[in-house]
Design a protein around this motif. Sequence first.
Motif, mmCIF file in Angstrom:
data_model
loop_
_atom_site.group_PDB
_atom_site.id
_atom_site.type_symbol
_atom_site.label_atom_id
_atom_site.label_comp_id
_atom_site.label_asym_id
_atom_site.label_seq_id
_atom_site.Cartn_x
_atom_site.Cartn_y
_atom_site.Cartn_z
ATOM 1 N N GLU A 1 -17.180 -6.487 34.898
ATOM 2 C CA GLU A 1 -18.486 -6.466 35.567
ATOM 3 C C GLU A 1 -18.904 -7.872 35.969
ATOM 4 N N ILE A 2 -18.668 -8.840 35.107
ATOM 5 C CA ILE A 2 -19.014 -10.226 35.410
ATOM 6 C C ILE A 2 -18.194 -10.741 36.590
ATOM 7 N N SER A 3 -16.902 -10.442 36.585
ATOM 8 C CA SER A 3 -16.027 -10.887 37.666
ATOM 9 C C SER A 3 -16.449 -10.283 39.003
ATOM 10 N N VAL A 4 -16.817 -9.011 38.987
ATOM 11 C CA VAL A 4 -17.269 -8.350 40.217
ATOM 12 C C VAL A 4 -18.613 -8.917 40.666
ATOM 13 N N PHE A 5 -19.515 -9.146 39.714
ATOM 14 C CA PHE A 5 -20.857 -9.623 40.036
ATOM 15 C C PHE A 5 -20.831 -11.019 40.657
ATOM 16 N N PHE A 6 -20.058 -11.926 40.062
ATOM 17 C CA PHE A 6 -20.041 -13.315 40.531
ATOM 18 C C PHE A 6 -18.951 -13.584 41.557
ATOM 19 N N GLY A 7 -17.894 -12.781 41.546
ATOM 20 C CA GLY A 7 -16.775 -13.016 42.444
ATOM 21 C C GLY A 7 -15.566 -13.563 41.700
ATOM 22 N N GLY A 8 -14.397 -13.417 42.297
ATOM 23 C CA GLY A 8 -13.151 -13.792 41.646
ATOM 24 C C GLY A 8 -13.017 -15.265 41.330
ATOM 25 N N GLN A 9 -13.834 -16.127 41.983
ATOM 26 C CA GLN A 9 -13.726 -17.557 41.729
ATOM 27 C C GLN A 9 -14.098 -17.905 40.286
ATOM 28 N N VAL A 10 -14.925 -17.076 39.656
ATOM 29 C CA VAL A 10 -15.315 -17.350 38.281
ATOM 30 C C VAL A 10 -14.113 -17.205 37.352
ATOM 31 N N LEU A 11 -13.334 -16.156 37.538
ATOM 32 C CA LEU A 11 -12.125 -15.971 36.745
ATOM 33 C C LEU A 11 -11.164 -17.136 36.954
ATOM 34 N N GLU A 12 -10.968 -17.544 38.210
ATOM 35 C CA GLU A 12 -10.060 -18.643 38.503
ATOM 36 C C GLU A 12 -10.528 -19.935 37.851
ATOM 37 N N ARG A 13 -11.826 -20.211 37.920
ATOM 38 C CA ARG A 13 -12.363 -21.436 37.319
ATOM 39 C C ARG A 13 -12.234 -21.422 35.803
ATOM 40 N N LEU A 14 -12.525 -20.276 35.217
ATOM 41 C CA LEU A 14 -12.451 -20.178 33.759
ATOM 42 C C LEU A 14 -11.024 -20.398 33.273
ATOM 43 N N GLN A 15 -10.072 -19.750 33.898
ATOM 44 C CA GLN A 15 -8.698 -19.890 33.437
ATOM 45 C C GLN A 15 -8.146 -21.296 33.698
ATOM 46 N N LYS A 16 -8.568 -21.924 34.792
ATOM 47 C CA LYS A 16 -8.154 -23.309 35.030
ATOM 48 C C LYS A 16 -8.748 -24.228 33.974
ATOM 49 N N LEU A 17 -10.008 -24.009 33.627
ATOM 50 C CA LEU A 17 -10.662 -24.815 32.602
ATOM 51 C C LEU A 17 -9.951 -24.646 31.254
ATOM 52 N N ILE A 18 -9.610 -23.399 30.924
ATOM 53 C CA ILE A 18 -8.917 -23.133 29.658
ATOM 54 C C ILE A 18 -7.564 -23.837 29.624
ATOM 55 N N GLN A 19 -6.860 -23.820 30.753
ATOM 56 C CA GLN A 19 -5.557 -24.471 30.803
ATOM 57 C C GLN A 19 -5.668 -25.998 30.788
ATOM 58 N N ASP A 20 -6.657 -26.529 31.488
ATOM 59 C CA ASP A 20 -6.779 -27.982 31.612
ATOM 60 C C ASP A 20 -7.398 -28.637 30.383
ATOM 61 N N ARG A 21 -8.384 -27.967 29.776
ATOM 62 C CA ARG A 21 -9.148 -28.617 28.705
ATOM 63 C C ARG A 21 -8.828 -28.087 27.315
ATOM 64 N N HIS A 22 -8.155 -26.933 27.240
ATOM 65 C CA HIS A 22 -7.914 -26.339 25.923
ATOM 66 C C HIS A 22 -6.447 -25.949 25.713
ATOM 67 N N HIS A 23 -5.570 -26.551 26.477
ATOM 68 C CA HIS A 23 -4.132 -26.320 26.313
ATOM 69 C C HIS A 23 -3.774 -24.838 26.400
ATOM 70 N N GLY A 24 -4.528 -24.098 27.226
ATOM 71 C CA GLY A 24 -4.169 -22.711 27.518
ATOM 72 C C GLY A 24 -4.830 -21.656 26.668
ATOM 73 N N GLU A 25 -5.737 -22.069 25.754
ATOM 74 C CA GLU A 25 -6.370 -21.052 24.903
ATOM 75 C C GLU A 25 -7.719 -21.547 24.384
ATOM 76 N N LEU A 26 -8.789 -20.830 24.751
ATOM 77 C CA LEU A 26 -10.126 -21.127 24.259
ATOM 78 C C LEU A 26 -10.337 -20.306 22.989
ATOM 79 N N LEU A 27 -10.326 -20.973 21.859
ATOM 80 C CA LEU A 27 -10.328 -20.281 20.577
ATOM 81 C C LEU A 27 -11.670 -19.628 20.263
ATOM 82 N N VAL A 28 -11.639 -18.574 19.473
ATOM 83 C CA VAL A 28 -12.866 -17.969 18.952
ATOM 84 C C VAL A 28 -13.591 -19.024 18.125
ATOM 85 N N GLY A 29 -14.880 -19.208 18.414
ATOM 86 C CA GLY A 29 -15.645 -20.265 17.766
ATOM 87 C C GLY A 29 -15.854 -21.459 18.679
#
Length: 212
Positions: free
Chosen positions: A58-86
Amino acid sequence: MQIVLATLDDGLVRAWESTCGNMENVKIHRGSIFDVKCDAIVSPGNSFGFMDDGLGLEISVFFGGQVLERLQKLIQDRHHGELLVGMAEVLDTDHAEIPYLIAAPIMRVPTVLRETVNVYLATRAILTLVKFGSVPDGTPVKHIIETIAIPGMGTGMGKVPPHICANQMKVALEEVLFSQYEFPQSLLHAQRCHHLLYTDENEDLQLENRNY
């Protein structure tokens, strides 16, 4: 910081009213999270940023696919591919009315969250990010986000019961929003408090603390 707890589930509304209904700066919204007037909404998804179903879709549809792309790029660039619980991160949405999304994983991968404190950890991460964190240019998050809409953490695919969700979110709100955190008196004390986050027990910890 203003917190809006949003859900369509009547059982969760009642649980929030019981645990958080009298909290200052906390409101309960019975309805869609997308109808809340806020600076950011929370996505309690998985550690890899996929938005394939449930609220994530629902969030991806509401905001558009760019949000998913930005989130996954951020996770890969800043968290070595995984944003941990917590942990939690904030990103732009390009939406005129809700400019930010806060990603706070509730699970590593889709799973039922039995006997976990993931709701507490994710909620604590959201509040800590907004209260103490900053964006990459150094701007404090609290300067750009004042009102946050948070859904029923873990109550979808995680199948966390409403009263357990509400209790864990209440504890996180008390500790961070209202600065009521107290460092545990001992490891046994920490274990006991941890256990009480996901059970129905209500024993008075004061008596037990005398033995720690």
